[in-house]
Design an enzyme around this catalytic site. Structure first.
Site, mmCIF file in Angstrom:
data_model
loop_
_atom_site.group_PDB
_atom_site.id
_atom_site.type_symbol
_atom_site.label_atom_id
_atom_site.label_comp_id
_atom_site.label_asym_id
_atom_site.label_seq_id
_atom_site.Cartn_x
_atom_site.Cartn_y
_atom_site.Cartn_z
ATOM 1 C CG ASP A 87 6.966 9.403 13.404
ATOM 2 O OD1 ASP A 87 7.200 8.261 12.931
ATOM 3 O OD2 ASP A 87 6.253 9.584 14.388
ATOM 4 C CG ASP A 138 4.018 5.459 18.435
ATOM 5 O OD1 ASP A 138 4.495 4.785 17.542
ATOM 6 O OD2 ASP A 138 4.666 6.304 19.075
ATOM 7 C CG ASP A 198 13.387 3.442 11.160
ATOM 8 O OD1 ASP A 198 13.402 3.973 10.039
ATOM 9 O OD2 ASP A 198 12.515 2.612 11.507
ATOM 10 C CG PHE A 226 2.947 8.772 12.458
ATOM 11 C CD1 PHE A 226 4.185 8.466 11.906
ATOM 12 C CD2 PHE A 226 2.075 9.517 11.687
ATOM 13 C CE1 PHE A 226 4.531 8.855 10.628
ATOM 14 C CE2 PHE A 226 2.400 9.917 10.400
ATOM 15 C CZ PHE A 226 3.631 9.586 9.876
ATOM 16 C CG HIS A 278 12.452 -0.527 6.689
ATOM 17 N ND1 HIS A 278 13.301 -0.643 7.759
ATOM 18 C CD2 HIS A 278 12.167 0.782 6.594
ATOM 19 C CE1 HIS A 278 13.497 0.544 8.302
ATOM 20 N NE2 HIS A 278 12.826 1.431 7.618
HETATM 21 N N1 56B Z 1 5.552 6.971 15.421
HETATM 22 C C1 56B Z 1 5.757 5.840 14.729
HETATM 23 N N2 56B Z 1 5.188 4.712 15.171
HETATM 24 C C2 56B Z 1 5.408 3.591 14.459
HETATM 25 C C3 56B Z 1 6.194 3.558 13.303
HETATM 26 C C4 56B Z 1 6.173 2.209 12.854
HETATM 27 C C5 56B Z 1 6.910 1.613 11.701
HETATM 28 N N3 56B Z 1 7.059 2.518 10.602
HETATM 29 C C6 56B Z 1 8.059 2.106 9.643
HETATM 30 C C7 56B Z 1 7.857 2.820 8.393
HETATM 31 C C8 56B Z 1 8.782 3.752 8.208
HETATM 32 C C9 56B Z 1 9.677 3.823 9.340
HETATM 33 O O1 56B Z 1 11.011 3.937 8.894
HETATM 34 C C10 56B Z 1 9.448 2.532 10.084
HETATM 35 O O2 56B Z 1 10.401 1.594 9.648
HETATM 36 C C11 56B Z 1 5.380 1.492 13.744
HETATM 37 N N4 56B Z 1 4.949 2.353 14.675
HETATM 38 C C12 56B Z 1 4.126 2.098 15.859
HETATM 39 O O3 56B Z 1 5.019 1.691 16.902
HETATM 40 C C13 56B Z 1 4.378 0.688 17.702
HETATM 41 C C14 56B Z 1 5.105 -0.601 17.487
HETATM 42 O O4 56B Z 1 6.368 -0.446 18.043
HETATM 43 P P1 56B Z 1 7.265 -1.758 18.276
HETATM 44 O O5 56B Z 1 6.508 -2.632 19.276
HETATM 45 O O6 56B Z 1 8.547 -1.266 18.782
HETATM 46 O O7 56B Z 1 7.368 -2.426 16.930
HETATM 47 C C15 56B Z 1 2.967 0.567 17.203
HETATM 48 O O8 56B Z 1 2.147 1.486 17.881
HETATM 49 C C16 56B Z 1 3.118 0.994 15.748
HETATM 50 O O9 56B Z 1 1.907 1.489 15.232
HETATM 51 C C17 56B Z 1 6.784 4.755 12.847
HETATM 52 O O10 56B Z 1 7.497 4.831 11.830
HETATM 53 N N5 56B Z 1 6.527 5.872 13.609
#
Ligand code: 56B
Length: 366
Positions: A338, A269, A343, A267, A77
């Site tokens: 996840d 969320d 993504d 995770f 990324h």
């Molecule tokens: N379950 C889960 N939640 C994740 C991520 C990530 C980013 N991870 C990066 C690292 C490796 C991955 O390939 C991603 O590129 C952010 N979030 C959560 O989402 C929310 C933001 O959302 P939006 O407003 O749409 O950007 C916020 O609560 C944030 O904490 C994830 O991976 N999994």
């Protein structure tokens, strides 16, 4: 017993351990999966559809194979740090200390956004962009000494770090400052101001690092009461994603080396329930369905919210088991599933499918 005679007792213990029958005392558990299963078995507003979970497992597996999803995907990324060193450990810790609550009531053009490298970044990427921009501007935003200095790291300075290119500010700015202050204090008192000492204390266990974060930092202690149960429901979203980001960034080596990384769950969320619901895996009661569809606030710590988050964790666990059952050789865990789902929903949104509702809770937990 002579030296060359095998110690049969030790061999028996070793065999038991290898068969997973012997829990060595230094094999900690986070309690998240146990919590998730408890809520799933005791809730009425969220259900899982097994047929959809099976279909989702097959679809997710084949798409992850096609995209060659691996820990290395993390560093691909554009905004994620590339160097595999202590500065990146500090960046990831700071990022996951503040990695919460980016959703907005505003339109795509009016919502909080960070301008960086000639582009507008929103949501999670706005956080990463703001941290990178602050470092470019000489603000030591990833330094725990800075977080403790009330003069240097004032609310005004943090507002500058997160200055938006729209009229909307980042949500929960004061809470973010409080997280930095607390983390700076705890790192000073317990870890000699060095996050790598915290990682060292985990002795190579992902579960122990999650537990240390939840024990020592209240801002990582993502636990909630549910249905009168004495033991809190542990969801620990930011503690777990911190460990996962270290593991993915360092590709399972150095500061990312954890022998029990597969104990980390999805995770919890608002993004993963969103995509699981669109895939038909996660089903809501009419009341909850309406609240999500009508973009009503789902109160932090409420039964609805705990059910949504915990059942999403359990749903990804069942999908993971389905994948491993069909492909025992696959190097896939809940983290990679996840990351892939997150993504994917972001890709769907960028291609115009931005009307998929997600539940709206304002909190520091996710
Ligand atoms: N379950 C889960 N939640 C994740 C991520 C990530 C980013 N991870 C990066 C690292 C490796 C991955 O390939 C991603 O590129 C952010 N979030 C959560 O989402 C929310 C933001 O959302 P939006 O407003 O749409 O950007 C916020 O609560 C944030 O904490 C994830 O991976 N999994």
């Amino acid at each position: 017993m002579s030296d060359d005679e095998p110690d049969l007792e030790l061999l028996a213990l070793l065999r038991q351990h290898l068969q997973g029958k012997l829990k060595l005392d230094d094999e900690p558990e986070t309690g998240v999966l146990e919590s998730a299963e408890y809520v799933y078995n005791n809730c009425i507003d969220v259900a899982l559809d097994m047929r959809s979970c099976k279909n989702a497992a097959a679809a997710i597996y084949s798409q992850m194979q096609q995209k060659e999803y691996s820990p290395a995907t993390w560093s691909s990324h554009e905004l994620h740090p590339k160097t595999k060193d202590e500065s990146t450990v500090a960046f990831i810790f700071t990022m996951d200390l503040l990695n919460f609550s980016f959703w907005s009531e505003k339109s795509e053009t009016e919502r909080f956004a960070i301008e960086y490298r000639g582009r507008r970044w929103t949501g999670y990427w706005s956080l990463v962009a703001a941290l990178q921009r602050a470092l470019d501007e000489g603000i030591p935003i990833t330094d725990s000494h800075f977080w403790q200095d009330e003069e240097e790291c004032s609310l005004a300075v943090l507002k500058q770090v997160f200055r938006s290119c729209t009229d909307e500010e980042i949500p929960l700015l004061e809470e973010r400052l409080a997280c930095l202050r607390e983390a700076g204090k705890v790192l000073y008192e317990k870890y000699d101001c060095d996050i790598t000492n915290l990682i060292e204390d985990a002795k190579g266990s992902a579960a122990r690092l999650v537990n240390l974060l939840a024990q020592d930092f209240t801002c990582f202690r993502d636990e909630h009461q549910f249905d009168g149960r004495k033991k809190p429901i542990r969801l620990l979203k930011r503690a777990q994603i911190l460990v996962a980001d270290l593991w993915a960034c360092f590709e399972g080596k150095g500061y990312g080396e954890f022998r029990d990384i597969d104990k980390i769950t999805m995770f919890a969320d608002y993004r993963i329930p969103q995509i699981l619901n669109t895939m038909g895996c996660l089903l809501y009661s009419p009341l909850l369905e309406m609240a999500v569809k009508d973009k009503k606030e789902v109160v932090s710590g409420s039964s609805h919210e705990v059910q949504l988050r915990a059942c999403s964790i359990w749903c990804v666990e069942l999908i993971r088991r389905e994948i491993i059952k069909a492909h025992p050789e696959a190097h896939i865990n809940a983290i990679l599933i996840d990351f892939f789902l997150y993504d994917t929903i972001k890709e769907m949104e960028s291609k115009g499918k931005d009307n998929i509702p997600h539940h709206r809770t304002r909190s520091i937990w996710y």
